[in-house]
Scaffold this motif. Structure first.
Motif, PDB file in Angstrom:
ATOM      1  N   UNK A 223       0.921  -1.011  -0.264  1.00 26.18           N
ATOM      2  CA  UNK A 223       0.201  -0.119   0.521  1.00 26.18           C
ATOM      3  C   UNK A 223       0.686   1.281  -0.031  1.00 26.18           C
ATOM      4  N   UNK A 224       1.847   0.914   0.651  1.00 25.03           N
ATOM      5  CA  UNK A 224       3.121   2.813   1.082  1.00 25.03           C
ATOM      6  C   UNK A 224       3.613   2.432  -0.932  1.00 25.03           C
ATOM      7  N   UNK A 225       3.892   1.842  -0.858  1.00 31.15           N
ATOM      8  CA  UNK A 225       4.915   1.835  -2.253  1.00 31.15           C
ATOM      9  C   UNK A 225       4.306   2.210  -3.207  1.00 31.15           C
ATOM     10  N   UNK A 226       2.632   2.058  -2.823  1.00 39.37           N
ATOM     11  CA  UNK A 226       2.043   1.583  -4.300  1.00 39.37           C
ATOM     12  C   UNK A 226       0.982   3.550  -4.142  1.00 39.37           C
ATOM     13  N   UNK A 227       1.534   4.912  -3.268  1.00 42.86           N
ATOM     14  CA  UNK A 227       1.371   5.825  -3.036  1.00 42.86           C
ATOM     15  C   UNK A 227       1.738   6.844  -4.178  1.00 42.86           C
ATOM     16  N   UNK A 228       2.513   6.687  -4.890  1.00 44.49           N
ATOM     17  CA  UNK A 228       3.040   7.696  -5.302  1.00 44.49           C
ATOM     18  C   UNK A 228       2.519   7.448  -6.758  1.00 44.49           C
ATOM     19  N   UNK A 229       2.369   5.851  -6.826  1.00 43.11           N
ATOM     20  CA  UNK A 229       1.835   5.288  -8.439  1.00 43.11           C
ATOM     21  C   UNK A 229       0.464   5.581  -9.325  1.00 43.11           C
ATOM     22  N   UNK A 230      -0.386   4.625  -8.259  1.00 43.27           N
ATOM     23  CA  UNK A 230      -1.514   4.339  -8.108  1.00 43.27           C
ATOM     24  C   UNK A 230      -2.483   6.032  -7.808  1.00 43.27           C
ATOM     25  N   UNK A 231      -3.334   5.914  -9.088  1.00 44.25           N
ATOM     26  CA  UNK A 231      -4.468   7.023  -8.728  1.00 44.25           C
ATOM     27  C   UNK A 231      -5.214   7.018  -7.377  1.00 44.25           C
ATOM     28  N   UNK A 232      -5.476   7.937  -6.541  1.00 49.16           N
ATOM     29  CA  UNK A 232      -5.819   8.282  -5.161  1.00 49.16           C
ATOM     30  C   UNK A 232      -7.354   7.255  -4.719  1.00 49.16           C
ATOM     31  N   UNK A 233      -7.805   7.536  -6.048  1.00 49.23           N
ATOM     32  CA  UNK A 233      -8.929   6.685  -5.410  1.00 49.23           C
ATOM     33  C   UNK A 233      -9.468   5.712  -5.897  1.00 49.23           C
ATOM     34  N   UNK A 234      -8.612   4.554  -6.422  1.00 47.71           N
ATOM     35  CA  UNK A 234      -9.025   3.508  -6.913  1.00 47.71           C
ATOM     36  C   UNK A 234      -7.751   2.802  -5.830  1.00 47.71           C
ATOM     37  N   UNK A 235      -6.708   3.633  -5.387  1.00 50.27           N
ATOM     38  CA  UNK A 235      -5.720   3.243  -4.188  1.00 50.27           C
ATOM     39  C   UNK A 235      -6.545   2.970  -3.331  1.00 50.27           C
ATOM     40  N   UNK A 236      -7.756   4.097  -2.609  1.00 50.66           N
ATOM     41  CA  UNK A 236      -8.368   3.298  -1.492  1.00 50.66           C
ATOM     42  C   UNK A 236      -9.462   2.638  -1.202  1.00 50.66           C
ATOM     43  N   UNK A 237      -9.652   2.604  -3.426  1.00 53.55           N
ATOM     44  CA  UNK A 237     -10.404   1.431  -2.705  1.00 53.55           C
ATOM     45  C   UNK A 237     -10.468   0.457  -2.645  1.00 53.55           C
ATOM     46  N   UNK A 238      -9.042  -0.076  -3.266  1.00 55.49           N
ATOM     47  CA  UNK A 238      -7.820  -1.056  -3.110  1.00 55.49           C
ATOM     48  C   UNK A 238      -7.753  -1.378  -1.489  1.00 55.49           C
ATOM     49  N   UNK A 239      -7.126  -0.217  -0.970  1.00 56.61           N
ATOM     50  CA  UNK A 239      -7.151  -0.472   0.891  1.00 56.61           C
ATOM     51  C   UNK A 239      -7.648  -0.583   1.598  1.00 56.61           C
ATOM     52  N   UNK A 240      -9.833  -0.253   1.153  1.00 57.96           N
ATOM     53  CA  UNK A 240     -10.690  -0.879   1.637  1.00 57.96           C
ATOM     54  C   UNK A 240     -10.893  -2.414   1.732  1.00 57.96           C
ATOM     55  N   UNK A 241     -10.974  -2.708   0.161  1.00 56.07           N
ATOM     56  CA  UNK A 241     -10.905  -4.160   0.060  1.00 56.07           C
ATOM     57  C   UNK A 241      -9.813  -4.897   1.244  1.00 56.07           C
ATOM     58  N   UNK A 242      -8.696  -4.275   1.227  1.00 56.51           N
ATOM     59  CA  UNK A 242      -7.859  -5.049   1.514  1.00 56.51           C
ATOM     60  C   UNK A 242      -8.212  -4.949   3.587  1.00 56.51           C
ATOM     61  N   UNK A 243      -8.388  -3.906   4.058  1.00 61.00           N
ATOM     62  CA  UNK A 243      -9.153  -3.597   4.568  1.00 61.00           C
ATOM     63  C   UNK A 243      -9.980  -4.580   5.477  1.00 61.00           C
ATOM     64  N   UNK A 244     -11.055  -4.559   5.151  1.00 61.85           N
ATOM     65  CA  UNK A 244     -11.828  -6.113   5.003  1.00 61.85           C
ATOM     66  C   UNK A 244     -11.874  -7.269   5.137  1.00 61.85           C
ATOM     67  N   UNK A 245     -11.156  -7.450   4.056  1.00 64.89           N
ATOM     68  CA  UNK A 245     -10.407  -8.685   3.835  1.00 64.89           C
ATOM     69  C   UNK A 245      -9.676  -9.149   5.676  1.00 64.89           C
ATOM     70  N   UNK A 246      -8.676  -8.044   5.946  1.00 64.51           N
ATOM     71  CA  UNK A 246      -7.660  -8.182   6.883  1.00 64.51           C
ATOM     72  C   UNK A 246      -8.475  -8.727   8.253  1.00 64.51           C
ATOM     73  N   UNK A 247      -9.910  -8.071   8.763  1.00 66.12           N
ATOM     74  CA  UNK A 247     -10.361  -7.695  10.034  1.00 66.12           C
ATOM     75  C   UNK A 247     -11.124  -9.120   9.658  1.00 66.12           C
ATOM     76  N   UNK A 248     -11.736  -9.929   8.770  1.00 66.60           N
ATOM     77  CA  UNK A 248     -12.425 -11.164   8.785  1.00 66.60           C
ATOM     78  C   UNK A 248     -11.310 -12.239   8.470  1.00 66.60           C
ATOM     79  N   UNK A 249      -9.835 -11.558   8.158  1.00 64.88           N
ATOM     80  CA  UNK A 249      -8.858 -12.710   8.129  1.00 64.88           C
ATOM     81  C   UNK A 249      -7.859 -13.690   9.218  1.00 64.88           C
ATOM     82  N   UNK A 250      -7.892 -14.595   9.684  1.00 58.07           N
ATOM     83  CA  UNK A 250      -7.105 -14.448  10.607  1.00 58.07           C
ATOM     84  C   UNK A 250      -6.597 -14.271  11.530  1.00 58.07           C
ATOM     85  N   UNK A 251      -5.357 -12.796  11.599  1.00 60.64           N
ATOM     86  CA  UNK A 251      -4.332 -12.443  11.924  1.00 60.64           C
ATOM     87  C   UNK A 251      -5.483 -11.057  12.252  1.00 60.64           C
TER      88      UNK A 251
END
Length: 270
Positions: A223-251
């Motif tokens: 996520x951090x390495x994508x900040x300079x290269x990925x458009x903000x809105x698509x980055x935030x969408x992907x980050x939200x999806x990752x966050x949801x998966x992390x909350x529901x995941x084993x970790x």
């Protein structure tokens, strides 16, 4: 962890979810030869898709990190003919740039332990690590322009590390500096006055790495390495999806439960 490659210019050691990679050409202050570049790339390729190691520690042997590119390799490349549009000097230089990209994007947390010479290519390698610690008497610099060449592959990573204004001064004057100035510039995150203090700081850093969930750390670094290269809105969408998966995941479930039960999570109990 999958099998690591056999290396002649590196020492490899694994312990407790860590991989220690030591540049091992002490006679040349660990100058970055083409063979070393290839071996480092092989090591990082071997662990890229592995959950172990969780962190990679980079350092040098003989009291130095890396004195820069190997002058003998450059002389050898200069003596070779350009054939079919392939320039040996171009290929030598570009191989190092690919190494820097691969180390920077490695999913593992990378920690550089810097002593003695941290020049040219060694400086560039330090700039692509996640955490850099150094001795106060370490010697940093970008000497390329004083040698009539350019910091071609290193420059973009130095700019990203410390900013354009500071990078311009270093690259265009060949300025050399010690560990405390490296800290002030943002090249390193901390420095030590003695070897014992440095090892203590390294141990504490690795302890903190072990307290962070492995999969969450990998996702966060991406996520951090994508900040300079990925458009903000698509980055935030992907980050939200990752966050949801992390909350529901084993970790996420284990981390939340450990917090409520006031205990260490499973990944920190090693």
């Amino acid at each position: 962890m999958s099998a690591l490659p056999e290396c002649e210019t590196l020492k490899l050691e694994t312990e407790k979810g860590l991989l220690h990679v030591t540049l091992n050409r002490p006679d040349s202050r660990n100058a970055m030869s083409l063979a070393m570049v290839h071996e480092l790339r092989e090591v990082f390729a071997a662990i890229r898709d592995e959950t172990e190691p969780r962190a990679v520690v980079l350092r040098g042997t003989g009291g130095h990190f890396c004195a820069g590119g190997d002058v003998k390799d450059m002389a050898s490349a200069r003596s070779q003919k350009v054939e079919d549009g392939e320039d040996p000097i171009f290929e030598l230089n570009r191989a190092f740039g690919r190494l820097l990209t691969e180390v920077e994007s490695a999913p593992q947390t990378t920690v550089a332990v810097l002593e003695g010479a941290v020049m040219g290519g060694g400086f560039g390698l330090a700039c692509v690590t996640d955490v850099a610690l150094c001795m106060e008497d370490a010697k940093f610099g970008l000497p390329e322009t004083t040698l009539g060449i350019t910091p071609a592959q290193i420059a973009p990573f130095v700019v990203r590390r410390i900013g354009l204004t500071r990078a311009r001064r270093l690259a265009l004057t060949g300025h050399r500096f010690g560990g405390s100035e490296a800290f002030w510039l943002g090249v390193v995150h901390d420095f030590a006055k003695s070897g014992e203090e440095l090892e203590t700081k390294v141990a504490k850093t690795l302890e903190r790495v072990r307290h962070c969930a492995p999969r969450a750390s990998r996702m966060t670094k991406e996520l951090l390495l994508s900040v300079e290269t990925e458009p903000l809105e698509s980055l935030l969408d992907r980050a939200a999806a990752d966050f949801a998966g992390a909350v529901r995941g084993d970790e996420g479930q284990e981390g939340t439960m450990a917090f409520m039960q006031k205990r260490k999570p499973s990944w920190a109990e090693e």
